[in-house]
Motif scaffolding. Structure first.
Motif, mmCIF file in Angstrom:
data_model
loop_
_atom_site.group_PDB
_atom_site.id
_atom_site.type_symbol
_atom_site.label_atom_id
_atom_site.label_comp_id
_atom_site.label_asym_id
_atom_site.label_seq_id
_atom_site.Cartn_x
_atom_site.Cartn_y
_atom_site.Cartn_z
ATOM 1 N N LEU A 46 0.817 -1.217 0.000
ATOM 2 C CA LEU A 46 0.000 0.000 0.000
ATOM 3 C C LEU A 46 0.850 1.266 0.000
ATOM 4 C CD1 LEU A 46 -2.678 1.493 0.149
ATOM 5 C CD2 LEU A 46 -2.726 1.029 2.611
ATOM 6 N N GLY A 47 1.823 1.340 0.885
ATOM 7 C CA GLY A 47 2.677 2.534 0.949
ATOM 8 C C GLY A 47 3.405 2.791 -0.356
ATOM 9 N N ARG A 85 0.574 -0.170 6.263
ATOM 10 C CA ARG A 85 1.162 0.294 5.000
ATOM 11 C C ARG A 85 1.758 -0.857 4.210
ATOM 12 N NH1 ARG A 85 6.804 3.447 6.261
ATOM 13 N NH2 ARG A 85 7.605 1.961 7.755
ATOM 14 N N GLY A 86 2.009 -1.992 4.877
ATOM 15 C CA GLY A 86 2.550 -3.157 4.209
ATOM 16 C C GLY A 86 1.496 -4.044 3.566
ATOM 17 N N ARG A 87 0.231 -3.633 3.640
ATOM 18 C CA ARG A 87 -0.860 -4.417 3.041
ATOM 19 C C ARG A 87 -0.556 -4.658 1.567
ATOM 20 N NH1 ARG A 87 -6.782 -4.802 2.940
ATOM 21 N NH2 ARG A 87 -7.165 -5.976 1.043
ATOM 22 N N LYS A 88 -0.642 -5.908 1.153
ATOM 23 C CA LYS A 88 -0.378 -6.252 -0.243
ATOM 24 C C LYS A 88 -1.605 -5.936 -1.094
ATOM 25 C CE LYS A 88 2.853 -10.005 0.694
ATOM 26 N NZ LYS A 88 3.095 -11.468 0.555
ATOM 27 N N LEU A 89 -1.380 -5.215 -2.180
ATOM 28 C CA LEU A 89 -2.431 -4.909 -3.135
ATOM 29 C C LEU A 89 -2.142 -5.664 -4.420
ATOM 30 C CD1 LEU A 89 -2.673 -1.030 -2.699
ATOM 31 C CD2 LEU A 89 -3.986 -2.805 -1.521
ATOM 32 N N HIS A 90 -3.167 -6.274 -4.974
ATOM 33 C CA HIS A 90 -3.053 -7.024 -6.215
ATOM 34 C C HIS A 90 -3.855 -6.320 -7.303
ATOM 35 C CE1 HIS A 90 -2.195 -9.920 -2.977
ATOM 36 N NE2 HIS A 90 -1.355 -10.443 -3.850
ATOM 37 N N LYS A 91 -3.633 -6.712 -8.532
ATOM 38 C CA LYS A 91 -4.369 -6.112 -9.645
ATOM 39 C C LYS A 91 -5.868 -6.246 -9.393
ATOM 40 C CE LYS A 91 -0.623 -6.672 -12.846
ATOM 41 N NZ LYS A 91 -0.059 -7.298 -14.031
ATOM 42 N N GLY A 92 -6.571 -5.144 -9.565
ATOM 43 C CA GLY A 92 -8.009 -5.114 -9.318
ATOM 44 C C GLY A 92 -8.370 -4.480 -7.987
ATOM 45 N N ASP A 93 -7.419 -4.434 -7.046
ATOM 46 C CA ASP A 93 -7.679 -3.777 -5.760
ATOM 47 C C ASP A 93 -7.785 -2.274 -5.961
ATOM 48 O OD1 ASP A 93 -7.736 -6.050 -4.153
ATOM 49 O OD2 ASP A 93 -5.594 -5.959 -3.698
ATOM 50 N N VAL A 94 -8.592 -1.637 -5.123
ATOM 51 C CA VAL A 94 -8.785 -0.186 -5.181
ATOM 52 C C VAL A 94 -8.507 0.392 -3.807
ATOM 53 C CG1 VAL A 94 -10.454 1.679 -5.550
ATOM 54 C CG2 VAL A 94 -10.525 -0.364 -7.006
ATOM 55 N N PHE A 95 -7.646 1.408 -3.756
ATOM 56 C CA PHE A 95 -7.473 2.132 -2.493
ATOM 57 C C PHE A 95 -7.961 3.554 -2.675
ATOM 58 C CE2 PHE A 95 -3.330 2.900 -4.502
ATOM 59 C CZ PHE A 95 -3.034 4.213 -4.177
ATOM 60 N N THR A 96 -8.438 4.117 -1.589
ATOM 61 C CA THR A 96 -9.036 5.451 -1.619
ATOM 62 C C THR A 96 -8.312 6.355 -0.637
ATOM 63 O OG1 THR A 96 -11.173 4.423 -2.094
ATOM 64 C CG2 THR A 96 -11.207 6.731 -1.400
#
Length: 85
Positions: A30-31, A65-76
């Motif tokens: 995430l970071g 902040r270390g949360r893993k984001l993969h393709k398709g994830d959305v952060f706001t």
């Protein structure tokens, strides 16, 4: 619409839906995604925004902040959606 190797605005009519954040690997933290999107340049600033609960991932407040984001994830952040592609 256009897309670069980092972040690009996507439009539907005159309304901006989200900003794409393109990644090459299987995931991005995430970071790192926030920095790649150009939201904040300092990792310490990003860390505080996240731990203060100011960022959502897929609609849920995320404080890691270390949360893993993969393709398709959305952060706001600050009302703007960013989609990992």
């Amino acid at each position: 619409s256009f897309r670069s190797t980092s972040a690009a605005l996507l439009y539907k009519g005159d309304i901006m839906e989200y900003i794409e954040v393109a990644i090459r690997d299987e995931f991005i933290r995430l970071g790192q995604a926030m920095k790649l999107a150009g939201i904040l340049s300092l990792g310490s600033d990003i860390k505080y925004e996240i731990v203060d609960g100011k960022v959502k991932v897929n609609g849920q407040v995320e404080e890691r902040r270390g949360r893993k984001l993969h393709k398709g994830d959305v952060f706001t952040y600050q009302g703007q959606d960013y989609k990992i592609v």
